[in-house]
Motif scaffolding. Structure first.
Motif, PDB file in Angstrom:
ATOM      1  N   SER A 132       0.800  -1.235   0.000  1.00 28.71           N
ATOM      2  CA  SER A 132       0.000   0.000   0.000  1.00 28.71           C
ATOM      3  C   SER A 132       0.824   1.272   0.000  1.00 28.71           C
ATOM      4  CB  SER A 132      -0.949   0.013   1.209  1.00 28.71           C
ATOM      5  OG  SER A 132      -1.934  -0.982   1.074  1.00 28.71           O
ATOM      6  N   GLN A 155      -9.517   4.464 -14.706  1.00 30.52           N
ATOM      7  CA  GLN A 155      -8.656   4.079 -13.587  1.00 30.52           C
ATOM      8  C   GLN A 155      -8.038   5.305 -12.923  1.00 30.52           C
ATOM      9  OE1 GLN A 155      -6.025   1.409 -15.685  1.00 30.52           O
ATOM     10  NE2 GLN A 155      -7.191  -0.415 -15.074  1.00 30.52           N
ATOM     11  N   VAL A 244      -0.708  -6.221  -2.878  1.00 24.23           N
ATOM     12  CA  VAL A 244      -1.638  -5.167  -3.282  1.00 24.23           C
ATOM     13  C   VAL A 244      -3.035  -5.467  -2.741  1.00 24.23           C
ATOM     14  CG1 VAL A 244      -2.627  -3.911  -5.223  1.00 24.23           C
ATOM     15  CG2 VAL A 244      -0.287  -4.801  -5.379  1.00 24.23           C
ATOM     16  N   SER A 246      -6.772  -5.316  -2.625  1.00 24.20           N
ATOM     17  CA  SER A 246      -7.747  -4.952  -3.656  1.00 24.20           C
ATOM     18  C   SER A 246      -8.811  -4.000  -3.144  1.00 24.20           C
ATOM     19  CB  SER A 246      -8.407  -6.216  -4.215  1.00 24.20           C
ATOM     20  OG  SER A 246      -9.100  -6.920  -3.190  1.00 24.20           O
ATOM     21  N   ARG A 247      -8.971  -3.904  -1.826  1.00 26.92           N
ATOM     22  CA  ARG A 247      -9.989  -3.021  -1.241  1.00 26.92           C
ATOM     23  C   ARG A 247      -9.386  -1.806  -0.558  1.00 26.92           C
ATOM     24  NH1 ARG A 247     -14.017  -7.537   1.586  1.00 26.92           N
ATOM     25  NH2 ARG A 247     -14.756  -8.494  -0.378  1.00 26.92           N
ATOM     26  N   ASP A 248      -8.181  -1.467  -0.950  1.00 23.84           N
ATOM     27  CA  ASP A 248      -7.515  -0.304  -0.358  1.00 23.84           C
ATOM     28  C   ASP A 248      -8.238   0.959  -0.814  1.00 23.84           C
ATOM     29  OD1 ASP A 248      -5.771   1.752   0.408  1.00 23.84           O
ATOM     30  OD2 ASP A 248      -4.011   0.488   0.137  1.00 23.84           O
ATOM     31  N   ARG A 252      -5.384   2.569  -5.355  1.00 26.34           N
ATOM     32  CA  ARG A 252      -6.100   1.626  -6.200  1.00 26.34           C
ATOM     33  C   ARG A 252      -5.130   0.634  -6.855  1.00 26.34           C
ATOM     34  NH1 ARG A 252      -9.904   0.857  -4.110  1.00 26.34           N
ATOM     35  NH2 ARG A 252     -10.790  -0.161  -5.958  1.00 26.34           N
ATOM     36  N   PRO A 253      -5.518  -0.635  -6.995  1.00 28.50           N
ATOM     37  CA  PRO A 253      -4.622  -1.639  -7.584  1.00 28.50           C
ATOM     38  C   PRO A 253      -4.107  -1.265  -8.973  1.00 28.50           C
ATOM     39  CG  PRO A 253      -6.475  -2.721  -6.517  1.00 28.50           C
ATOM     40  CD  PRO A 253      -6.774  -1.246  -6.489  1.00 28.50           C
ATOM     41  N   ASP A 270      -2.183  -9.870  -5.481  1.00 23.49           N
ATOM     42  CA  ASP A 270      -3.342  -9.091  -5.065  1.00 23.49           C
ATOM     43  C   ASP A 270      -4.051  -9.826  -3.934  1.00 23.49           C
ATOM     44  OD1 ASP A 270      -4.474  -6.885  -7.527  1.00 23.49           O
ATOM     45  OD2 ASP A 270      -2.588  -7.954  -7.670  1.00 23.49           O
ATOM     46  N   ARG A 272      -7.305  -9.790  -1.084  1.00 25.76           N
ATOM     47  CA  ARG A 272      -8.636  -9.245  -0.797  1.00 25.76           C
ATOM     48  C   ARG A 272      -8.641  -8.676   0.615  1.00 25.76           C
ATOM     49  NH1 ARG A 272     -14.361 -12.343  -2.083  1.00 25.76           N
ATOM     50  NH2 ARG A 272     -15.722 -10.523  -1.786  1.00 25.76           N
TER      51      ARG A 272
END
Length: 298
Positions: A132, A155, A244, A246-248, A252-253, A270, A272
């Motif tokens: 992150s 994006q 990474v 995915s819900r940060d 964003r990924p 990635d 979750r």
């Protein structure tokens, strides 16, 4: 096997700051340096460290102006160039000429990116696991490239929306006033439990959280405008592992797309999860980091 409890070594002095450095784990194992972000301290890594203590010599530190570390109190001292120098000073103090491995999160990861993109960094850093926290130079370059296609434009829009909070954080006295009211340990812990689904037993917060939160805001003003608007070409030969979430809600990924342009050896997983993955799932972070370190140990 000897496993050391955490102990603070003599503070590392760097350009007006006294950095509190802590060592634990297996003194004969590879050295793994843990770098926290905003508004955390080295306690962010308590859960991860307990799962790695039998295999690694663990080194963590409070970045300047956070926790037990001091600073000059200026915006200028929070520039990434200074924070990268701080990181390398800690590496020199604890490992000498022996290469270290690194695990970092959030702004800790961003400042390590700054360090490993310096020429010759691969001699000092054997591997880097990043969570992150992108290179701001890479992020700035990606934003320009993303705007050239419809998909990329979407994006880019989602990343700009996700990062809009940084404008508030750079708004001078207003965010400081808000955090004086809402930046208490119990409110932050409640937020982690409600929005990040972090189990209460995994939450490790320093007594200095509120003042760290307020003083640490300087890092946004010191770096985001100049780095995002005028990014540099920055490359690294240090092997990098990206975890990474995915819900940060902040990073964003998609913002890591094309990272292999800048990094000679990069892998990506990635996950979750939300932003505070080290608190949410310390087992996953510990397992992924240990595996990457072992693959990159000489």
């Amino acid at each position: 096997m000897i496993i050391e409890r955490e102990r603070q070594i003599t503070s590392v002095r760097v350009d007006g700051a006294e950095l509190a450095v802590f060592v634990s784990g297996n003194p004969t194992g590879p050295t793994l340096v843990l770098v926290h972000g905003w508004p955390d301290t080295h306690h962010l890594w308590d859960g991860v460290a307990s799962r790695l203590a039998d295999r690694f010599c663990l080194v963590s530190y409070d970045t300047r102006g956070h926790g037990r570390s001091t600073g000059t109190g200026t915006v200028a001292e929070m520039r990434l160039e200074q924070l990268a120098d701080d990181f390398m000073a800690v590496v020199d103090a604890v490992a000498g000429s022996t290469p270290v491995h690194v695990l970092a999160h959030d702004w800790g990861s961003i400042q390590v990116w700054e360090a490993i993109c310096e020429p010759g960094a691969e001699v000092r850093v054997a591997s880097f696991t990043s969570i992150s926290g992108p290179s701001l130079d890479h992020l700035g370059k990606w934003m320009r490239q993303a705007a050239s296609t419809p998909k990329g434009l979407w994006q880019l829009f989602t990343q700009l929306v996700s990062g809009a909070y940084t404008l508030f954080f750079m708004a001078g006295a207003l965010p400081r006033a808000v955090f004086r009211v809402f930046g208490r340990r119990w409110t932050w812990a409640l937020g982690l439990r409600l929005f990040e689904r972090v189990p209460g037993r995994h939450i490790h917060l320093a007594d200095t959280l509120q003042q760290d939160m307020i003083r640490g805001l300087r890092i946004y003003r010191a770096n985001i405008p100049r780095k995002i608007l005028r990014p540099d070409e920055r490359y690294t030969h240090v092997p990098v592992q990206l975890l990474v979430p995915s819900r940060d809600p902040a990073v964003r990924p998609a913002s890591f797309a094309g990272i292999d342009r800048w990094v000679a050896d990069v892998s990506r997983t990635d996950v979750r999860a939300g932003h505070w993955l080290p608190l949410k799932d310390p087992d996953l972070v510990a397992t992924a980091t240990a595996s990457f370190v072992e693959r990159n140990s000489k």
